[in-house]
Scaffold this motif. Structure first.
Motif, PDB file in Angstrom:
ATOM      1  N   PRO A  97       0.836  -1.205   0.000  1.00 42.31           N
ATOM      2  CA  PRO A  97       0.000   0.000   0.000  1.00 42.31           C
ATOM      3  C   PRO A  97       0.866   1.248   0.000  1.00 42.31           C
ATOM      4  O   PRO A  97       2.058   1.205   0.348  1.00 42.31           O
ATOM      5  N   LEU A  98       0.272   2.364  -0.367  1.00 47.66           N
ATOM      6  CA  LEU A  98       1.005   3.622  -0.404  1.00 47.66           C
ATOM      7  C   LEU A  98       1.449   4.044   0.994  1.00 47.66           C
ATOM      8  O   LEU A  98       2.487   4.686   1.170  1.00 47.66           O
ATOM      9  N   SER A  99       0.678   3.674   2.011  1.00 51.26           N
ATOM     10  CA  SER A  99       0.978   4.088   3.383  1.00 51.26           C
ATOM     11  C   SER A  99       2.312   3.544   3.877  1.00 51.26           C
ATOM     12  O   SER A  99       2.865   4.046   4.855  1.00 51.26           O
ATOM     13  N   ARG A 100       2.833   2.531   3.223  1.00 52.64           N
ATOM     14  CA  ARG A 100       4.092   1.928   3.665  1.00 52.64           C
ATOM     15  C   ARG A 100       5.230   2.925   3.650  1.00 52.64           C
ATOM     16  O   ARG A 100       6.177   2.835   4.453  1.00 52.64           O
ATOM     17  N   HIS A 101       5.176   3.906   2.742  1.00 52.68           N
ATOM     18  CA  HIS A 101       6.288   4.836   2.586  1.00 52.68           C
ATOM     19  C   HIS A 101       5.943   6.274   2.979  1.00 52.68           C
ATOM     20  O   HIS A 101       6.740   7.178   2.724  1.00 52.68           O
ATOM     21  N   LEU A 102       4.803   6.491   3.599  1.00 58.98           N
ATOM     22  CA  LEU A 102       4.391   7.858   3.915  1.00 58.98           C
ATOM     23  C   LEU A 102       5.204   8.479   5.042  1.00 58.98           C
ATOM     24  O   LEU A 102       5.182   9.699   5.215  1.00 58.98           O
ATOM     25  N   ALA A 103       5.906   7.672   5.818  1.00 62.98           N
ATOM     26  CA  ALA A 103       6.709   8.209   6.914  1.00 62.98           C
ATOM     27  C   ALA A 103       8.053   8.747   6.434  1.00 62.98           C
ATOM     28  O   ALA A 103       8.810   9.320   7.226  1.00 62.98           O
ATOM     29  N   TYR A 104       8.346   8.573   5.142  1.00 64.11           N
ATOM     30  CA  TYR A 104       9.645   8.972   4.613  1.00 64.11           C
ATOM     31  C   TYR A 104       9.497  10.120   3.614  1.00 64.11           C
ATOM     32  O   TYR A 104       8.406  10.398   3.101  1.00 64.11           O
ATOM     33  N   HIS A 105      10.615  10.753   3.359  1.00 60.91           N
ATOM     34  CA  HIS A 105      10.674  11.750   2.298  1.00 60.91           C
ATOM     35  C   HIS A 105      10.561  11.025   0.964  1.00 60.91           C
ATOM     36  O   HIS A 105      11.265  10.038   0.718  1.00 60.91           O
ATOM     37  N   THR A 106       9.662  11.470   0.104  1.00 62.09           N
ATOM     38  CA  THR A 106       9.427  10.803  -1.172  1.00 62.09           C
ATOM     39  C   THR A 106       9.443  11.795  -2.328  1.00 62.09           C
ATOM     40  O   THR A 106       9.366  13.009  -2.128  1.00 62.09           O
ATOM     41  N   ARG A 107       9.525  11.260  -3.530  1.00 63.20           N
ATOM     42  CA  ARG A 107       9.437  12.075  -4.750  1.00 63.20           C
ATOM     43  C   ARG A 107       8.741  11.256  -5.826  1.00 63.20           C
ATOM     44  O   ARG A 107       8.993  10.061  -5.954  1.00 63.20           O
ATOM     45  N   VAL A 108       7.882  11.909  -6.582  1.00 62.81           N
ATOM     46  CA  VAL A 108       7.153  11.251  -7.660  1.00 62.81           C
ATOM     47  C   VAL A 108       7.769  11.655  -8.992  1.00 62.81           C
ATOM     48  O   VAL A 108       7.885  12.840  -9.307  1.00 62.81           O
ATOM     49  N   CYS A 109       8.176  10.659  -9.780  1.00 69.64           N
ATOM     50  CA  CYS A 109       8.726  10.886 -11.114  1.00 69.64           C
ATOM     51  C   CYS A 109       7.777  10.269 -12.139  1.00 69.64           C
ATOM     52  O   CYS A 109       7.480   9.072 -12.068  1.00 69.64           O
TER      53      CYS A 109
END
Length: 294
Positions: A100-112
């Motif tokens: 799920p998307l929530s797995r990485h919500l605690a981290y800094h992310t970027r969408v390419c």
């Protein structure tokens, strides 16, 4: 012997996956904005906080240690709370799996986002990744894992090769290679090798696809063919609505408009000017304004 190597490999993988304490992202992801703007085919780059994430960031000299492909909701695959799995990714110890998307919500992310990718090719890219769910990570290859144990000084020209080392088994995939192979299936470029034609009359570039094992998470960020999409801007950004810590919190009036606390406590300015003279005679411009109000 194979059982022993696999057991040792699992121990190393477990060690590498442990999170480091004290992590706090500079700019955590906005869950609502991120969920509403992502499209199938988008690549989600993740900063990460595990031991292996720190080593990969060192070897690649980048903020990003992991990449996942957004494929949209996968039929019949959800979390216990009902959240759909929308990402396909490859992790040490897990192999290729959905999440799920929530797995990485605690981290800094970027969408390419790949630019100009057709609907059919976008579907092909996503289907390629989904079809590889279940592929494993070769924990028997101890050398493949041990290169991540110590961030030893490595010359820059060898760092990409350090990431690419592996068993060569096509069913054992790391995160960047999985996504690179998916885009390679539709011949969409990431960072191709460019060779200029020798003839001056035919000044054109010839693109050659790199081997998928040579790609890193940061390559999607620096690729000239992927657009960096920032959720807060895509969904509309108005700096005047921000609440700064050193300013009073904005209030909402009856019409749903934001006001500052100072504006809310001050009376609204009158549109009728006061008399300039004691006898009540107004000058020309003021008289014009009163007439307009009347």
């Amino acid at each position: 012997m194979g059982v022993v190597l696999e057991a040792i490999g699992k121990l190393i993988a477990s060690y590498l996956q442990k999170e480091e304490p004290g992590y706090e992202p500079f700019t955590p992801s906005d869950p609502d904005h991120l969920r509403t703007m992502m499209e199938p085919g988008d690549v989600l780059l993740v900063e990460g906080n595990s031991r292996i994430a720190g080593i990969i960031k060192y070897l690649t000299q980048s903020t990003w240690s992991h990449a996942a492909l957004y494929v949209g909701p996968i039929d019949g695959v959800t979390e216990p709370d009902g959240e759909p799995h929308v990402l396909v990714e490859a992790n040490i110890g897990e192999g290729v799996s959905s999440s799920p998307l929530s797995r990485h919500l605690a981290y800094h992310t970027r969408v390419c986002r790949p630019v100009g990718l057709s609907y059919e090719d976008r579907h092909t890219v996503c289907r390629y990744a989904i079809n590889r769910i279940g592929f494993g990570y070769d924990t028997k290859n101890i050398i493949d894992l041990m290169r991540y144990l110590v961030p030893m000084p490595v010359p820059q020209r060898w760092r990409r090769r350090m990431i690419a080392l592996g068993s060569g088994d096509p069913t054992k995939i790391i995160c960047s290679a999985l996504i690179a192979q998916a885009f390679e299936a539709v011949r969409y470029p990431i960072l191709p090798k460019i060779t200029k034609a020798g003839s001056r009359a035919a000044r054109r570039e010839i693109l050659q696809i790199r081997h998928s094992s040579l790609y890193m998470p940061r390559d999607f960020d620096i690729s000239p063919y992927f657009e960096v999409v920032k959720p807060t801007i895509v969904n509309g950004f108005d700096y005047t609505t921000l609440h700064w810590a050193d300013k009073p919190k904005p209030l909402v009036d009856g019409d749903g408009l934001l006001q500052s606390a100072n504006e809310a406590t001050q009376p609204a300015p009158s549109i009728v000017p006061e008399a300039a003279e004691a006898d009540g005679v107004l000058d020309g411009p003021a008289t014009a304004k009163v007439s307009a109000v009347a």
